[in-house]
Design an enzyme around this catalytic site. Structure first.
Site, PDB file in Angstrom:
ATOM      1  N   LEU A   1       0.877  -1.161   0.000  1.00 15.02           N
ATOM      2  CA  LEU A   1       0.000   0.000   0.000  1.00 15.02           C
ATOM      3  C   LEU A   1       0.922   1.221   0.000  1.00 15.02           C
ATOM      4  O   LEU A   1       1.489   1.591   1.035  1.00 15.02           O
ATOM      5  CB  LEU A   1      -0.910  -0.004   1.220  1.00 15.02           C
ATOM      6  CG  LEU A   1      -2.031   1.035   1.213  1.00 15.02           C
ATOM      7  CD1 LEU A   1      -3.055   0.723   0.124  1.00 15.02           C
ATOM      8  CD2 LEU A   1      -2.716   1.107   2.573  1.00 15.02           C
TER       9      LEU A   1
ATOM     10  N   LEU B   1       2.950  -1.162   4.452  1.00 20.12           N
ATOM     11  CA  LEU B   1       2.701   0.279   4.391  1.00 20.12           C
ATOM     12  C   LEU B   1       3.999   0.974   3.998  1.00 20.12           C
ATOM     13  O   LEU B   1       4.883   1.222   4.823  1.00 20.12           O
ATOM     14  CB  LEU B   1       2.186   0.786   5.739  1.00 20.12           C
ATOM     15  CG  LEU B   1       0.926   0.104   6.281  1.00 20.12           C
ATOM     16  CD1 LEU B   1       0.489   0.764   7.588  1.00 20.12           C
ATOM     17  CD2 LEU B   1      -0.208   0.128   5.261  1.00 20.12           C
ATOM     18  N   ASP B   2       4.114   1.283   2.721  1.00 22.54           N
ATOM     19  CA  ASP B   2       5.353   1.833   2.179  1.00 22.54           C
ATOM     20  C   ASP B   2       5.575   3.264   2.657  1.00 22.54           C
ATOM     21  O   ASP B   2       4.673   4.106   2.597  1.00 22.54           O
ATOM     22  CB  ASP B   2       5.290   1.805   0.644  1.00 22.54           C
ATOM     23  CG  ASP B   2       6.508   2.422   0.007  1.00 22.54           C
ATOM     24  OD1 ASP B   2       7.603   1.862   0.157  1.00 22.54           O
ATOM     25  OD2 ASP B   2       6.372   3.498  -0.616  1.00 22.54           O
ATOM     26  N   ALA B   3       6.802   3.547   3.133  1.00 22.31           N
ATOM     27  CA  ALA B   3       7.224   4.909   3.503  1.00 22.31           C
ATOM     28  C   ALA B   3       6.235   5.591   4.428  1.00 22.31           C
ATOM     29  O   ALA B   3       6.063   6.812   4.389  1.00 22.31           O
ATOM     30  CB  ALA B   3       7.455   5.748   2.243  1.00 22.31           C
ATOM     31  N   VAL B   4       5.594   4.829   5.297  1.00 23.25           N
ATOM     32  CA  VAL B   4       4.517   5.370   6.113  1.00 23.25           C
ATOM     33  C   VAL B   4       5.003   6.440   7.088  1.00 23.25           C
ATOM     34  O   VAL B   4       4.239   7.326   7.496  1.00 23.25           O
ATOM     35  CB  VAL B   4       3.778   4.231   6.849  1.00 23.25           C
ATOM     36  CG1 VAL B   4       4.663   3.591   7.901  1.00 23.25           C
ATOM     37  CG2 VAL B   4       2.472   4.719   7.450  1.00 23.25           C
TER      38      VAL B   4
END
Length: 574
Positions: free
Chosen positions: A137, A237-240
């Site tokens: 995501l 959760l990418d680069a959240v």
């Protein structure tokens, strides 16, 4: 389906923190509406998800790492898994599979469709029939080509607050933590409003979304639920850490970021119990571990310090720093775990070394890594200087030496086996499974340093190499899948099984894993190129023979001592 009363109360508190008390109740009701819609659309016959166990491991791969003429790459991947991997892994992490404009998928143009160059949702669901599926995501930013941004540029009313604007002359921007050396702000022309400056944390093509607008959070909540209906068992959760911006702060890991993660966690736990959230936060160790919260944020966090510390320990032949870090790792909250990995599609992050290895020693190691074909990507510091951010190298090539391929393979297998041994869930990058060296052609072809570790294999070529038992690719794949299968039979490698780090001196590493029923495995590692002996009385009681569960013959019993071969990695019943 809706949030239960306890979760609803907590979610409303987090929504109030993000958007104010006046909106919190209505927004929570809208989340309940999304959950109700999800329940109506999901497969009613979907079996409940089982808890993670020693049988689980993750394989990380792009959807097009393997390709064959006339075949959807996702189907080619499926054929490879069936023929060469089988049950050795339980979860397959497909890196972004959506239409994109840059960054090998992490600049998403459409979150809801599969890139037709890879296949379609039916190909994805076919993989999900045999493996737990992990999907990304990508929520901090989208592509400039996304229709959300086109609407913003056209100044359509519904899109006005979807992206983060800032004044380029604002002094407080100097406090913002930068993961790149590219400019933080990018100028764009907005219809009727003229030149505006847009926040672009990672590149000018990746425009940061504005989570101060609740419609952005709701859009990603809906997308997350849709991914679960398509078979996702794990959501990354990418680069959240970067999703919330407040001027005057570093704009990473702010309290509001944790609130966003808690809200998504509540949705996941309600919609599909057993589905996992993994936060991708490549930051110093304490900050990274904070994303486990009180057991109410991520189910999993990456062990970002492990890859560079393993390289450091083998580079020095000294495990002191690695041992201290492992021994001081806090107990993860109940229901959470660490994701143990050595390599991924990105480079080896260097920020997780902060506070563990001093800059001079880090730079000396990086100089040697450059001699092995690696590159170092910088980030911009607040004072304008550039600082090493990421080592770009194949993990297999990072362990090369002047002592030949067999010793390189031994060092490499040590690193992978250690990741399989630690408390938590292990994850292997497909290029580690295949022993893929530096792809210099990929770097030259794309101009991107990260391409060095993102080789795209022609399936015919790779299949031929895997069919020859003595190639490094065949040896790597065969041995790692074998070790994964051995691991699957040991209850002591359950993700929640206890872990004790032993003090065996600076050249060795010992980890004792203990299952809930008392069964134990002692994991021993020799980080030097010489034979090393261990007195039996320095090991836990019960280690009364030298039968390595891995069958490597890397350990011998000599009276009251065990002798480990160079770069040995062994599992002993205890």
């Amino acid at each position: 389906m809706k949030l239960d009363s306890v979760r609803a109360g907590h979610v409303e508190e987090d929504l109030a923190l993000l958007f104010g008390e006046a909106q919190a109740s209505a927004l929570r009701a809208r989340l309940d509406g999304l959950l109700t819609e999800h329940a109506l659309q999901r497969d009613a016959d979907k079996p409940p998800l089982e808890a993670l166990s020693e049988r689980d491991a993750v394989l990380i791969t792009y959807g097009n790492t393997l390709s064959a003429a006339g075949e959807a790459p996702l189907d080619t991947l499926g054929a490879f898994l069936k023929e060469h991997v089988g049950d050795a892994v339980g979860i397959v992490h497909l890196l972004p599979i959506f239409p994109y404009s840059s960054d090998d998928g992490f600049s998403v143009v459409d979150y809801r469709t599969v890139n037709p160059e890879l296949g379609d949702w039916s190909n994805v669901r076919a993989l999900a029939e045999h493996y737990g599926l992990a999907l990304d995501l990508v929520l901090n930013h989208c592509s400039r080509s996304h229709h959300w941004f086109h609407d913003f540029l056209a100044d359509r009313p519904h899109a006005k607050d979807w992206f983060v604007e800032a004044d380029p002359h604002e002094p407080a921007l100097g406090l913002v933590t930068r993961p790149r050396s590219t400019p933080l702000l990018t100028p764009v022309d907005v219809s009727g409003r003229g030149r505006r400056w847009i926040w672009t944390t990672f590149s000018p093509d990746q425009v940061d979304l504005n989570f101060r607008n609740p419609e952005v959070l709701l859009a990603f909540a809906e997308i997350l639920l849709m991914y679960m209906r398509q078979g996702a068992r794990l959501l990354r959760l990418d680069a959240v850490a970067y999703v919330w911006k407040t001027l005057g702060t570093p704009c990473t890991s702010l309290p509001e970021v944790h609130a966003v993660v808690r809200i998504l966690r509540a949705l996941v736990d309600t919609a599909e119990p057993g589905t996992l959230l993994l936060t991708e936060t490549n930051v110093p160790s304490a900050e990274n571990l904070s994303y486990l919260g009180q057991g109410d944020e991520a189910h999993l966090v990456y062990q970002f310090s492990l890859p560079p510390l393993l390289l450091h320990a083998l580079w020095r032949g000294d495990t002191s720093v690695l041992q201290v870090w492992l021994a001081e790792l806090p107990e993860p909250p109940s229901g959470t775990a660490y994701l143990n990995f050595t390599a991924s599609h990105d480079g080896v992050g260097l920020r997780p070394l902060e506070g563990l290895v001093d800059a001079a020693e880090r730079d000396a190691m990086l100089a040697d890594m450059r001699m092995r074909g690696g590159f170092v990507s910088p980030r911009r510091m607040p004072d304008g200087r550039e600082s090493p951010y990421e080592l770009n190298i194949s993990y297999f090539s990072a362990l090369a030496g002047d002592d030949g391929e067999d010793m390189q393979l031994a060092r490499f297998l040590l690193t992978q086996t250690l990741a399989l041994s630690l408390r938590g869930l292990p994850a292997l990058y497909i290029h580690s499974l295949l022993g893929t060296p530096n792809d210099m052609h990929g770097v030259e072809q794309t101009g991107q340093l990260r391409a060095i570790n993102r080789r795209r294999w022609d399936w015919g070529e790779l299949s031929h190499l895997l069919g020859q038992p003595e190639t490094v690719h065949s040896r790597c794949l065969r041995e790692l899948t074998r070790r994964l299968n051995v691991r699957a039979g040991q209850a002591a490698f359950d993700p929640q099984a206890a872990q004790t780090v032993l003090d065996l001196g600076a050249e060795l590493l010992g980890v004792l894993r203990t299952a809930a029923d008392g069964r134990r495995v002692l994991c021993l590692f020799n980080f030097t190129g010489e034979r090393r002996r261990i007195a039996l009385d320095s090991l836990p009681s019960g280690v009364n023979d030298a039968e390595d569960l891995l069958g490597t013959r890397a350990v011998l019993r000599l009276g009251e001592e065990l002798e480990l071969e160079p770069y040995a990695a062994v599992w002993l019943p205890a």
